[in-house]
Design a protein around this motif. Structure first.
Motif, PDB file in Angstrom:
ATOM      1  N   HIS A 101      28.824   2.307  15.098  1.00 10.66           N
ATOM      2  CA  HIS A 101      28.122   1.084  15.461  1.00 10.66           C
ATOM      3  C   HIS A 101      27.023   1.421  16.466  1.00 10.66           C
ATOM      4  O   HIS A 101      26.877   2.553  16.919  1.00 10.66           O
ATOM      5  N   GLY A 102      26.252   0.432  16.857  1.00  8.53           N
ATOM      6  CA  GLY A 102      25.236   0.625  17.873  1.00  8.53           C
ATOM      7  C   GLY A 102      24.166   1.618  17.452  1.00  8.53           C
ATOM      8  O   GLY A 102      23.714   1.643  16.301  1.00  8.53           O
ATOM      9  N   GLU A 106      22.575   2.931  13.850  1.00 12.01           N
ATOM     10  CA  GLU A 106      21.148   2.854  13.532  1.00 12.01           C
ATOM     11  C   GLU A 106      20.707   4.091  12.761  1.00 12.01           C
ATOM     12  O   GLU A 106      19.951   4.004  11.790  1.00 12.01           O
ATOM     13  N   SER A 120      20.097   2.977  26.928  1.00 11.23           N
ATOM     14  CA  SER A 120      20.385   1.571  27.220  1.00 11.23           C
ATOM     15  C   SER A 120      19.240   0.650  26.857  1.00 11.23           C
ATOM     16  O   SER A 120      19.438  -0.557  26.681  1.00 11.23           O
ATOM     17  N   ALA A 124      19.235  -1.313  19.536  1.00  8.98           N
ATOM     18  CA  ALA A 124      20.518  -1.184  18.824  1.00  8.98           C
ATOM     19  C   ALA A 124      21.658  -0.740  19.727  1.00  8.98           C
ATOM     20  O   ALA A 124      22.805  -0.647  19.274  1.00  8.98           O
ATOM     21  N   SER A 125      21.361  -0.485  21.007  1.00  9.37           N
ATOM     22  CA  SER A 125      22.394   0.038  21.907  1.00  9.37           C
ATOM     23  C   SER A 125      23.415  -1.039  22.240  1.00  9.37           C
ATOM     24  O   SER A 125      23.062  -2.184  22.544  1.00  9.37           O
ATOM     25  N   TYR A 126      24.706  -0.668  22.176  1.00  8.37           N
ATOM     26  CA  TYR A 126      25.801  -1.578  22.501  1.00  8.37           C
ATOM     27  C   TYR A 126      26.346  -1.336  23.903  1.00  8.37           C
ATOM     28  O   TYR A 126      27.224  -2.045  24.356  1.00  8.37           O
TER      29      TYR A 126
END
Length: 564
Positions: A101-102, A106, A120, A124-126
């Motif tokens: 994910h994240g 991507e 960060s 797309a960063s979680y």
């Protein structure tokens, strides 16, 4: 131009030249390091070691603190995640490995090189889970094998606090190309070795079956080979039960085997049932959450990836299902792994069929021999006994002494009883199977059916007029009790040997089942034996189960043949 300015111009030229020489030297060293990394990766033929080598080389080439290689599995999720720079304590503190994910996702969804100075700040960063070390700069590139994306290289936290540049991206992309070739070679090498191991396993199973080994022993051989070669933690063989569509787990080996052994599974609503209906392997990334499992109690605790294949074909007949599972968090089964497993299961089914045909031929020969013996007993032994009895009866009137007359009469009675025993034996010899009358034949079949689950062939002793003196109702109860007793032994006793004794006297029918297993511990619930006790009570008899004198368990079931 002053003298001081004229003196500085050559110095500026020398500094620029030195800087360019340094850059050229650095580029040369980097190319040399890249070539060394490519050679090191290309030499490794073991896939796991090759993947580890790729990540190690990537970290060194771009001067990163952390590196990882994520292998993409089914559903565009990460099936493996190999890290460099984190120790075991840090990995344990972070928790489960990422699934894709994240920012990692991507790169999976858009397999092109990706650079960012701050993780960060990317859309797309979680963010990071708790206890995750801080990471800022990021560089990721895809690895392709034969045009298909195999996985991605992820590099973070460039030493010195800087960000990854275009040169880093070029070097890492070049390494990714070499990594794709190395992975392809390693997979081809592994596939060749796997095929060789599957062929050897097939040969051993076939040889064992055709040499006359018991089916239970051969089934053990099948699951042991499949579990070892496929690197599974649990292996299960389930066989169909009559025409009901259900399957019984005849053998389970490995993680959680006790929970699965002996289970009766529905054909519709179970993982093995789905495999029975499918001509192809069925694969689950997480068997605990598999949507095909809709019935039955939960029994997959601790297990994750699973694969199941049916043994046999529609044309040749389906013999059962072979299922393998790995513990939670292990690598998922791939199509490349499952294809040879399907062939192995098919060969095992074929060998089972050949062995069954051989047993049928032996059984026909045995039955023919029994018919011959029965004819000889009827035509020779019984006729001679009749003749002897008639001679004694005719001679009785010439005997004057009362005691001698009584002895002759007892001899005639003994001859009559012997004729009855021989007739019962003849009836048992000629009984072909459960469709025909014959308690002896039913007993033999019940014991034979239990052999695969037991893992050994118990001793069998039958005494008395079982086929002629035992009423059909009691005979049905006896066969049910025998089947349940042997099933309990297979599930709980962990025995290596056992003996079944069935005897019919003039007044009683007795069944005894003895094994050398772990015995019944004090205080353990015996509710599973209530059915056996109820059958004995219904027939006016008794039922006991106790520890044997030398260990193990002794089960006794006795009922009267004639009630007062």
């Amino acid at each position: 131009m002053t003298g001081e300015a004229a003196q500085q111009r050559p110095n500026l030229g020398l500094d620029e030249l030195q800087a360019r020489l340094d850059l050229a030297r650095e580029a040369q060293e980097r190319v040399h390091s890249l070539l060394e990394a490519v050679l090191a990766v290309g030499r490794e033929l073991e896939l796991e070691q090759a993947l580890r080598q790729i990540v190690d080389a990537a970290v060194v080439l771009v001067d990163a603190r952390y590196g990882a290689l994520g292998v993409i599995g089914d559903g565009r999720r990460l099936s493996q995640f190999i890290t460099v720079g984190l120790d075991e304590a840090q990995i344990a503190a972070i928790g489960p490995l990422p699934q894709g994910h994240g920012l990692l996702g991507e790169l999976i969804n858009h397999p092109v090189p990706l650079r960012t100075p701050k993780l960060s700040e990317h859309p797309a960063s979680y963010g990071f889970p708790e206890h995750h070390p801080p990471m800022h700069s990021f560089l990721g590139v895809p690895i392709r094998v034969r045009g298909e994306v195999f996985g991605n290289l992820y590099l973070t936290e460039k030493h010195g606090g800087g960000e990854f540049n275009g040169d880093d991206e070029s070097v890492l992309s070049t390494l990714a190309v070499a990594a794709g070739v190395a992975i392809d070679n390693a997979e081809l090498y592994r596939a060749a070795r796997q095929r060789e191991r599957w062929l050897a396993a097939n040969a051993e199973v076939t040889r064992s079956l055709l040499s006359g080994s018991p089916q239970g022993e051969v089934l053990h051989l099948v699951v042991d080979h499949a579990r070892e070669i496929a690197e599974a933690d649990l292996a299960v063989i389930a066989l169909p039960v009559g025409e009901s569509g259900e399957l019984r787990v005849e053998l389970a080996v490995g993680e959680g085997a006790k929970v699965h052994q002996g289970l009766l599974l529905p054909g519709d609503g179970s993982f093995v049932g789905a495999a029975l209906r499918s001509g192809q392997p069925i694969i689950s990334p997480d068997v605990q959450e598999d949507p095909r499992i809709t019935k039955g109690s939960p029994r997959w605790e601790g297990l994750g990836p699973a694969v199941a294949v049916r043994m046999g074909t529609d044309e040749g007949g389906v013999r059962g299902v072979l299922m393998l599972a790995r513990t939670m968090g292990a690598a998922e089964f791939t199509g490349q792994e499952s294809t040879p497993l399907l062939g192995f299961a098919g060969q095992a089914a074929l060998a089972l069929e050949l062995a069954e045909r051989r047993r049928d031929a032996e059984q026909i020969a045995l039955l023919q021999d029994r018919d011959r013996i029965a004819r000889d007993l009827h035509d020779l032994a019984i006729q001679r006994l009749f003749a002897t009895g008639m001679t004694l009866q005719s001679a009785e009137r010439f005997i004057e002494h009362p005691e001698a007359t009584e002895r002759v009469q007892r001899a005639v009675d003994d001859l009559d009883a012997t004729v009855k025993i021989i007739r019962s034996t003849i009836f048992g010899l000629r009984a072909r199977g459960p469709g025909r009358h014959g308690l002896r034949a039913g007993i033999v079949e019940a014991v034979e059916r239990a052999v695969p689950a037991l893992g050994f062939t118990p001793g069998l002793r039958m005494e008395g007029l079982l086929d002629t003196e035992v009423p059909s109702e009691i005979a049905g109860n006896l066969l049910a009790v025998l089947a349940e007793a042997l099933s309990n032994t297979a599930r709980h006793a962990r025995a290596h040997n056992g003996e079944v004794t069935i005897s019919a006297s003039r007044t009683d029918l007795t069944l005894s089942v003895v094994d050398d297993g772990v015995g019944i511990a004090d205080g353990v619930s015996r509710s599973g034996l209530a059915n056996l006790a109820e059958r004995a009570q219904r027939c006016g008899g008794i039922f006991t189960v106790e520890r044997g004198a030398a260990g193990g368990t002794r089960l006794l079931w006795r009922v009267p043949l004639k009630r007062n």
